[in-house]
Design a protein around this motif. Structure first.
Motif, PDB file in Angstrom:
ATOM      1  N   SER A  25       0.816  -1.218   0.000  1.00 35.77           N
ATOM      2  CA  SER A  25       0.000   0.000   0.000  1.00 35.77           C
ATOM      3  C   SER A  25       0.850   1.268   0.000  1.00 35.77           C
ATOM      4  CB  SER A  25      -0.925   0.011   1.221  1.00 35.77           C
ATOM      5  OG  SER A  25      -0.168  -0.036   2.418  1.00 35.77           O
ATOM      6  N   GLY A  26       2.179   1.124   0.058  1.00 35.63           N
ATOM      7  CA  GLY A  26       3.047   2.281   0.088  1.00 35.63           C
ATOM      8  C   GLY A  26       3.338   2.835  -1.295  1.00 35.63           C
ATOM      9  N   ARG A  27       4.240   3.789  -1.343  1.00 35.26           N
ATOM     10  CA  ARG A  27       4.552   4.473  -2.597  1.00 35.26           C
ATOM     11  C   ARG A  27       5.945   4.171  -3.125  1.00 35.26           C
ATOM     12  NH1 ARG A  27       2.215  10.626  -1.694  1.00 35.26           N
ATOM     13  NH2 ARG A  27       0.061  10.040  -1.231  1.00 35.26           N
ATOM     14  N   THR A  28       6.654   3.274  -2.443  1.00 34.22           N
ATOM     15  CA  THR A  28       8.043   3.027  -2.824  1.00 34.22           C
ATOM     16  C   THR A  28       8.276   1.588  -3.252  1.00 34.22           C
ATOM     17  OG1 THR A  28       8.594   2.575  -0.513  1.00 34.22           O
ATOM     18  CG2 THR A  28       8.904   4.837  -1.297  1.00 34.22           C
ATOM     19  N   PHE A  29       7.213   0.890  -3.633  1.00 29.51           N
ATOM     20  CA  PHE A  29       7.312  -0.532  -3.972  1.00 29.51           C
ATOM     21  C   PHE A  29       8.381  -0.780  -5.021  1.00 29.51           C
ATOM     22  CE2 PHE A  29       5.815  -4.792  -4.393  1.00 29.51           C
ATOM     23  CZ  PHE A  29       5.879  -5.101  -5.740  1.00 29.51           C
ATOM     24  N   GLY A  30       8.442   0.046  -6.028  1.00 29.42           N
ATOM     25  CA  GLY A  30       9.375  -0.151  -7.125  1.00 29.42           C
ATOM     26  C   GLY A  30      10.827   0.001  -6.740  1.00 29.42           C
ATOM     27  N   SER A  31      11.095   0.460  -5.534  1.00 29.12           N
ATOM     28  CA  SER A  31      12.463   0.644  -5.068  1.00 29.12           C
ATOM     29  C   SER A  31      13.029  -0.597  -4.391  1.00 29.12           C
ATOM     30  CB  SER A  31      12.525   1.802  -4.078  1.00 29.12           C
ATOM     31  OG  SER A  31      12.056   3.000  -4.653  1.00 29.12           O
ATOM     32  N   TYR A  32      12.185  -1.576  -4.139  1.00 34.16           N
ATOM     33  CA  TYR A  32      12.583  -2.727  -3.339  1.00 34.16           C
ATOM     34  C   TYR A  32      12.680  -3.998  -4.167  1.00 34.16           C
ATOM     35  CZ  TYR A  32      11.556   0.040   0.809  1.00 34.16           C
ATOM     36  OH  TYR A  32      11.564   1.005   1.781  1.00 34.16           O
ATOM     37  N   ALA A  33      13.659  -4.806  -3.850  1.00 37.52           N
ATOM     38  CA  ALA A  33      13.633  -6.191  -4.284  1.00 37.52           C
ATOM     39  C   ALA A  33      12.570  -6.903  -3.443  1.00 37.52           C
ATOM     40  CB  ALA A  33      14.992  -6.844  -4.070  1.00 37.52           C
ATOM     41  N   ALA A  50      13.040 -14.776  -5.302  1.00 38.22           N
ATOM     42  CA  ALA A  50      13.225 -13.340  -5.185  1.00 38.22           C
ATOM     43  C   ALA A  50      13.290 -12.717  -6.567  1.00 38.22           C
ATOM     44  CB  ALA A  50      14.485 -13.005  -4.391  1.00 38.22           C
ATOM     45  N   ILE A  51      12.996 -11.428  -6.610  1.00 36.90           N
ATOM     46  CA  ILE A  51      13.022 -10.698  -7.868  1.00 36.90           C
ATOM     47  C   ILE A  51      13.581  -9.310  -7.595  1.00 36.90           C
ATOM     48  CG2 ILE A  51      10.627  -9.891  -7.569  1.00 36.90           C
ATOM     49  CD1 ILE A  51      10.306 -10.251 -10.647  1.00 36.90           C
ATOM     50  N   THR A  52      14.438  -8.838  -8.483  1.00 40.23           N
ATOM     51  CA  THR A  52      15.019  -7.518  -8.308  1.00 40.23           C
ATOM     52  C   THR A  52      13.976  -6.421  -8.524  1.00 40.23           C
ATOM     53  OG1 THR A  52      15.747  -7.610 -10.611  1.00 40.23           O
ATOM     54  CG2 THR A  52      17.348  -8.241  -8.914  1.00 40.23           C
ATOM     55  N   TRP A  53      14.331  -5.198  -8.153  1.00 44.77           N
ATOM     56  CA  TRP A  53      13.348  -4.110  -8.184  1.00 44.77           C
ATOM     57  C   TRP A  53      12.777  -3.887  -9.585  1.00 44.77           C
ATOM     58  CZ3 TRP A  53      13.984   0.131 -11.285  1.00 44.77           C
ATOM     59  CH2 TRP A  53      15.273   0.316 -11.800  1.00 44.77           C
ATOM     60  N   SER A  54      13.593  -4.101 -10.598  1.00 51.47           N
ATOM     61  CA  SER A  54      13.133  -3.892 -11.973  1.00 51.47           C
ATOM     62  C   SER A  54      12.402  -5.100 -12.531  1.00 51.47           C
ATOM     63  CB  SER A  54      14.331  -3.593 -12.867  1.00 51.47           C
ATOM     64  OG  SER A  54      15.160  -4.739 -12.971  1.00 51.47           O
ATOM     65  N   GLY A  55      12.531  -6.233 -11.854  1.00 49.48           N
ATOM     66  CA  GLY A  55      11.954  -7.456 -12.385  1.00 49.48           C
ATOM     67  C   GLY A  55      12.848  -8.155 -13.393  1.00 49.48           C
ATOM     68  N   GLY A  56      14.049  -7.618 -13.604  1.00 50.18           N
ATOM     69  CA  GLY A  56      14.906  -8.155 -14.627  1.00 50.18           C
ATOM     70  C   GLY A  56      15.610  -9.442 -14.260  1.00 50.18           C
ATOM     71  N   THR A  57      15.747  -9.712 -12.983  1.00 52.09           N
ATOM     72  CA  THR A  57      16.448 -10.914 -12.529  1.00 52.09           C
ATOM     73  C   THR A  57      15.627 -11.602 -11.456  1.00 52.09           C
ATOM     74  OG1 THR A  57      18.560  -9.812 -12.968  1.00 52.09           O
ATOM     75  CG2 THR A  57      18.617 -11.821 -11.640  1.00 52.09           C
ATOM     76  N   THR A  58      15.574 -12.916 -11.565  1.00 54.21           N
ATOM     77  CA  THR A  58      14.826 -13.711 -10.589  1.00 54.21           C
ATOM     78  C   THR A  58      15.707 -14.823 -10.036  1.00 54.21           C
ATOM     79  OG1 THR A  58      13.948 -15.115 -12.349  1.00 54.21           O
ATOM     80  CG2 THR A  58      12.593 -13.242 -11.661  1.00 54.21           C
ATOM     81  N   TYR A  59      15.363 -15.291  -8.850  1.00 53.61           N
ATOM     82  CA  TYR A  59      16.112 -16.343  -8.176  1.00 53.61           C
ATOM     83  C   TYR A  59      15.125 -17.326  -7.569  1.00 53.61           C
ATOM     84  CZ  TYR A  59      19.634 -12.712  -8.538  1.00 53.61           C
ATOM     85  OH  TYR A  59      20.475 -11.744  -9.015  1.00 53.61           O
ATOM     86  N   TYR A  60      15.528 -18.599  -7.549  1.00 55.19           N
ATOM     87  CA  TYR A  60      14.659 -19.633  -7.022  1.00 55.19           C
ATOM     88  C   TYR A  60      15.463 -20.617  -6.175  1.00 55.19           C
ATOM     89  CZ  TYR A  60      11.437 -17.950 -10.583  1.00 55.19           C
ATOM     90  OH  TYR A  60      10.613 -17.176 -11.351  1.00 55.19           O
ATOM     91  N   SER A  99      13.008  -5.807   0.367  1.00 46.40           N
ATOM     92  CA  SER A  99      14.391  -5.562   0.770  1.00 46.40           C
ATOM     93  C   SER A  99      14.991  -4.411  -0.016  1.00 46.40           C
ATOM     94  CB  SER A  99      15.222  -6.813   0.535  1.00 46.40           C
ATOM     95  OG  SER A  99      16.591  -6.565   0.757  1.00 46.40           O
ATOM     96  N   ARG A 100      15.851  -3.642   0.665  1.00 47.61           N
ATOM     97  CA  ARG A 100      16.581  -2.583  -0.011  1.00 47.61           C
ATOM     98  C   ARG A 100      17.847  -3.120  -0.683  1.00 47.61           C
ATOM     99  NH1 ARG A 100      15.159  -0.228   5.000  1.00 47.61           N
ATOM    100  NH2 ARG A 100      13.665   1.478   4.814  1.00 47.61           N
ATOM    101  N   ARG A 101      18.205  -4.360  -0.427  1.00 41.27           N
ATOM    102  CA  ARG A 101      19.415  -4.948  -1.007  1.00 41.27           C
ATOM    103  C   ARG A 101      19.162  -5.364  -2.452  1.00 41.27           C
ATOM    104  NH1 ARG A 101      23.001  -7.165   3.402  1.00 41.27           N
ATOM    105  NH2 ARG A 101      22.047  -6.448   5.348  1.00 41.27           N
ATOM    106  N   LEU A 102      20.232  -5.535  -3.167  1.00 42.89           N
ATOM    107  CA  LEU A 102      20.127  -5.832  -4.591  1.00 42.89           C
ATOM    108  C   LEU A 102      19.727  -7.288  -4.838  1.00 42.89           C
ATOM    109  CD1 LEU A 102      20.457  -4.816  -7.471  1.00 42.89           C
ATOM    110  CD2 LEU A 102      22.872  -5.476  -7.353  1.00 42.89           C
ATOM    111  N   VAL A 103      20.367  -8.209  -4.119  1.00 46.06           N
ATOM    112  CA  VAL A 103      20.108  -9.630  -4.353  1.00 46.06           C
ATOM    113  C   VAL A 103      19.904 -10.325  -3.012  1.00 46.06           C
ATOM    114  CG1 VAL A 103      20.930 -11.726  -5.478  1.00 46.06           C
ATOM    115  CG2 VAL A 103      21.637  -9.502  -6.366  1.00 46.06           C
ATOM    116  N   PRO A 104      18.778 -10.104  -2.393  1.00 46.77           N
ATOM    117  CA  PRO A 104      18.549 -10.669  -1.060  1.00 46.77           C
ATOM    118  C   PRO A 104      17.972 -12.070  -1.103  1.00 46.77           C
ATOM    119  CG  PRO A 104      16.755  -9.202  -1.640  1.00 46.77           C
ATOM    120  CD  PRO A 104      17.670  -9.250  -2.826  1.00 46.77           C
ATOM    121  N   ARG A 105      18.592 -12.983  -0.378  1.00 43.23           N
ATOM    122  CA  ARG A 105      18.091 -14.347  -0.325  1.00 43.23           C
ATOM    123  C   ARG A 105      18.081 -14.930   1.079  1.00 43.23           C
ATOM    124  NH1 ARG A 105      21.084 -16.667  -5.691  1.00 43.23           N
ATOM    125  NH2 ARG A 105      22.302 -14.785  -5.385  1.00 43.23           N
TER     126      ARG A 105
END
Length: 123
Positions: A25-33, A50-60, A99-105
């Motif tokens: 419900s916040g305004r900063t969703f696109g900033s987070y992984a 997990a998925i990066t903020w842009s959606g360009g990379t995913t992890y399973y 997460s504010r991190r780039l690749v959080p797992r």
């Protein structure tokens, strides 16, 4: 402020599918992984995807690779987890997290958590 609400859990037979959603419900969703974790009774919380903020990379996690797909729609402030070919061992409470991190797992790498949604797979 990030406020995450999961939905889409339920009871399904083995081999079936579910799609989980997690809306912010916040305004900063696109900033987070974004990530999905799960926790079964008596077990530790484990990483699912997990998925990066842009959606360009995913992890399973290896246990779900090829069966689950994570995606996000930043215009709708929502992340999804499509779960196919479900197995009884997928039964757990599923949590989404931001997460504010780039690749959080790891759980400690996430800053905000939803309340969880129950997924039960019957054999």
């Amino acid at each position: 402020q990030v406020q995450l609400v999961e939905s889409g859990g339920g009871l399904v037979q083995a081999g079936g599918s579910l799609r989980l959603s997690c809306a912010d419900s916040g305004r900063t969703f696109g900033s987070y992984a974004m990530g999905w974790f799960r926790q079964a009774p008596g077990k530790e919380r484990e990483f699912v995807s997990a998925i990066t903020w842009s959606g360009g990379t995913t992890y399973y996690a290896d246990s779900v690779k090829g069966r689950f797909t994570i995606s996000r729609d930043n215009a709708k402030n929502t992340v999804y987890l499509q779960m196919n070919s479900l197995k009884p061992e997928d039964t757990a409470i599923y949590y989404c997290a931001a997460s504010r991190r780039l690749v959080p797992r790891k759980p400690f790498e996430y800053d905000y958590w939803g309340q969880g949604t129950q997924v039960t797979v019957s054999s």
